[in-house]
Design a protein around this motif. Structure first.
Motif, PDB file in Angstrom:
ATOM      1  N   GLU A  95      27.178  73.271  38.217  1.00 25.02           N
ATOM      2  CA  GLU A  95      27.872  73.293  39.511  1.00 25.02           C
ATOM      3  C   GLU A  95      27.402  74.479  40.353  1.00 25.02           C
ATOM      4  O   GLU A  95      27.229  74.356  41.569  1.00 25.02           O
ATOM      5  CB  GLU A  95      29.387  73.359  39.298  1.00 25.02           C
ATOM      6  CG  GLU A  95      29.997  72.018  38.931  1.00 25.02           C
ATOM      7  CD  GLU A  95      31.518  72.059  38.905  1.00 25.02           C
ATOM      8  OE1 GLU A  95      32.105  72.960  39.544  1.00 25.02           O
ATOM      9  OE2 GLU A  95      32.109  71.194  38.233  1.00 25.02           O
ATOM     10  N   GLY A 148      24.080  73.640  41.760  1.00 23.51           N
ATOM     11  CA  GLY A 148      24.255  72.638  42.804  1.00 23.51           C
ATOM     12  C   GLY A 148      24.754  73.247  44.104  1.00 23.51           C
ATOM     13  O   GLY A 148      24.278  72.892  45.195  1.00 23.51           O
ATOM     14  N   GLU A 164      24.142  67.371  52.157  1.00 24.96           N
ATOM     15  CA  GLU A 164      24.176  66.782  50.818  1.00 24.96           C
ATOM     16  C   GLU A 164      22.781  66.902  50.210  1.00 24.96           C
ATOM     17  O   GLU A 164      21.791  66.638  50.892  1.00 24.96           O
ATOM     18  CB  GLU A 164      24.572  65.310  50.954  1.00 24.96           C
ATOM     19  CG  GLU A 164      24.618  64.504  49.697  1.00 24.96           C
ATOM     20  CD  GLU A 164      25.003  63.052  50.007  1.00 24.96           C
ATOM     21  OE1 GLU A 164      24.288  62.156  49.507  1.00 24.96           O
ATOM     22  OE2 GLU A 164      25.970  62.801  50.746  1.00 24.96           O
ATOM     23  N   THR A 187      20.483  65.707  46.831  1.00 29.73           N
ATOM     24  CA  THR A 187      20.386  64.852  45.652  1.00 29.73           C
ATOM     25  C   THR A 187      19.152  65.252  44.853  1.00 29.73           C
ATOM     26  O   THR A 187      18.030  65.209  45.363  1.00 29.73           O
ATOM     27  CB  THR A 187      20.274  63.364  46.053  1.00 29.73           C
ATOM     28  OG1 THR A 187      21.355  63.022  46.917  1.00 29.73           O
ATOM     29  CG2 THR A 187      20.317  62.469  44.820  1.00 29.73           C
ATOM     30  N   GLN A 215      21.453  63.431  40.925  1.00 32.78           N
ATOM     31  CA  GLN A 215      22.637  64.273  40.813  1.00 32.78           C
ATOM     32  C   GLN A 215      22.960  64.760  42.226  1.00 32.78           C
ATOM     33  O   GLN A 215      22.134  65.393  42.875  1.00 32.78           O
ATOM     34  CB  GLN A 215      22.360  65.443  39.872  1.00 32.78           C
ATOM     35  CG  GLN A 215      23.612  66.207  39.451  1.00 32.78           C
ATOM     36  CD  GLN A 215      23.284  67.349  38.493  1.00 32.78           C
ATOM     37  OE1 GLN A 215      22.108  67.697  38.297  1.00 32.78           O
ATOM     38  NE2 GLN A 215      24.303  67.950  37.926  1.00 32.78           N
ATOM     39  N   PHE A 239      25.092  66.708  45.135  1.00 35.29           N
ATOM     40  CA  PHE A 239      25.981  67.812  45.510  1.00 35.29           C
ATOM     41  C   PHE A 239      26.190  67.758  47.015  1.00 35.29           C
ATOM     42  O   PHE A 239      25.236  67.627  47.779  1.00 35.29           O
ATOM     43  CB  PHE A 239      25.383  69.160  45.092  1.00 35.29           C
ATOM     44  CG  PHE A 239      25.261  69.326  43.609  1.00 35.29           C
ATOM     45  CD1 PHE A 239      26.344  69.747  42.850  1.00 35.29           C
ATOM     46  CD2 PHE A 239      24.077  69.038  42.954  1.00 35.29           C
ATOM     47  CE1 PHE A 239      26.241  69.887  41.464  1.00 35.29           C
ATOM     48  CE2 PHE A 239      23.958  69.167  41.571  1.00 35.29           C
ATOM     49  CZ  PHE A 239      25.042  69.605  40.834  1.00 35.29           C
ATOM     50  N   GLU A 276      30.271  68.086  43.208  1.00 32.28           N
ATOM     51  CA  GLU A 276      29.330  67.088  42.689  1.00 32.28           C
ATOM     52  C   GLU A 276      29.967  65.713  42.848  1.00 32.28           C
ATOM     53  O   GLU A 276      31.088  65.489  42.421  1.00 32.28           O
ATOM     54  CB  GLU A 276      29.000  67.355  41.224  1.00 32.28           C
ATOM     55  CG  GLU A 276      27.970  66.369  40.681  1.00 32.28           C
ATOM     56  CD  GLU A 276      27.518  66.673  39.255  1.00 32.28           C
ATOM     57  OE1 GLU A 276      26.758  65.861  38.707  1.00 32.28           O
ATOM     58  OE2 GLU A 276      27.931  67.702  38.683  1.00 32.28           O
ATOM     59  N   LYS A 314      30.283  61.771  42.076  1.00 35.22           N
ATOM     60  CA  LYS A 314      29.969  60.805  41.019  1.00 35.22           C
ATOM     61  C   LYS A 314      30.496  59.442  41.451  1.00 35.22           C
ATOM     62  O   LYS A 314      31.532  59.345  42.098  1.00 35.22           O
ATOM     63  CB  LYS A 314      30.617  61.228  39.706  1.00 35.22           C
ATOM     64  CG  LYS A 314      30.033  62.524  39.143  1.00 35.22           C
ATOM     65  CD  LYS A 314      30.645  62.835  37.790  1.00 35.22           C
ATOM     66  CE  LYS A 314      30.231  64.200  37.279  1.00 35.22           C
ATOM     67  NZ  LYS A 314      28.855  64.267  36.856  1.00 35.22           N
TER      68      LYS A 314
END
Length: 199
Positions: free
Chosen positions: A4, A7, A102, A104, A183, A185, A196, A198
């Motif tokens: 985290e 991220g 954002e 990724t 992934q 963030f 994060e 999901k």
């Protein structure tokens, strides 16, 4: 996978890069952000930076393949998303307070080696992003696109083909299909807390 903390640093790096670009009008380099980044930022990774404003896409560009360090890929992608996405005019300074950033982080794309009729069963919505290639045409959609737009795997394959400038059924007719994971963030609000995502 990034932690985290890593991220949050990725999103902060993207935002600081855009701020530097808009303040100075020049392309920032890796040392210009003044950030002390964790070691993972020296590893080669694929990455996309997505900008949204009032819930609408404002720019999205990235490096599908791990062709440069994570730090350099984020800087380059952030600049491109803000200033070089051909679908939008360049971002201007007063917009920054309403833009959500954002980032990724992508895994290495892998070709899905199955007959075309089996492709939909191999695509996991919310987990996989797709790349479709045929000749000089290539299109990519990130993993979050399908769940955000209510697509099933057939829709997702078709839209990725169209992103490549191909017919929506090109995946049935021999186009190569690659999948990858991402992934994600993302800022909760412009310049705010990073979480994060999901699916």
């Amino acid at each position: 996978m990034l932690t985290e903390t890593e991220g949050r640093a990725a999103v902060e790096l993207a935002r600081k890069t855009i701020e530097k670009l808009l303040m100075g009008g020049r392309v920032p380099g890796p040392r210009d952000t003044g950030m002390d980044l964790p070691p993972v930022f020296g590893e080669n990774r694929g990455v996309f930076v997505t900008l949204t404003e009032n819930g609408m896409l404002r720019g999205c560009i990235g490096h599908p393949y791990p062709d440069s360090t994570l730090e350099q890929a984020i800087i380059d992608s952030a600049i491109s998303a803000a200033a070089r996405d051909p679908r939008f005019p360049p971002v201007v300074g007063e917009e920054l307070d309403s833009i959500i950033v954002e980032v990724t982080i992508l895994t290495q794309p892998e070709k899905i080696n199955v007959p075309p009729e089996e492709l939909p069963d191999k695509v996991e919505i919310g987990k996989h992003g797709l790349i479709v290639k045929q000749g000089y045409c290539q299109g990519l959609l990130l993993p979050q696109v399908a769940p955000e737009h209510g697509m099933d795997s057939i829709d997702f394959l078709g839209h990725t083909c169209m992103k490549a400038g191909l017919s929506p059924d090109a995946w049935v007719k021999g186009a190569e299909v690659y999948c990858f994971e991402g992934q994600i963030f993302k800022e909760k609000e412009p310049g705010g807390e990073v979480v994060e995502e999901k699916f």
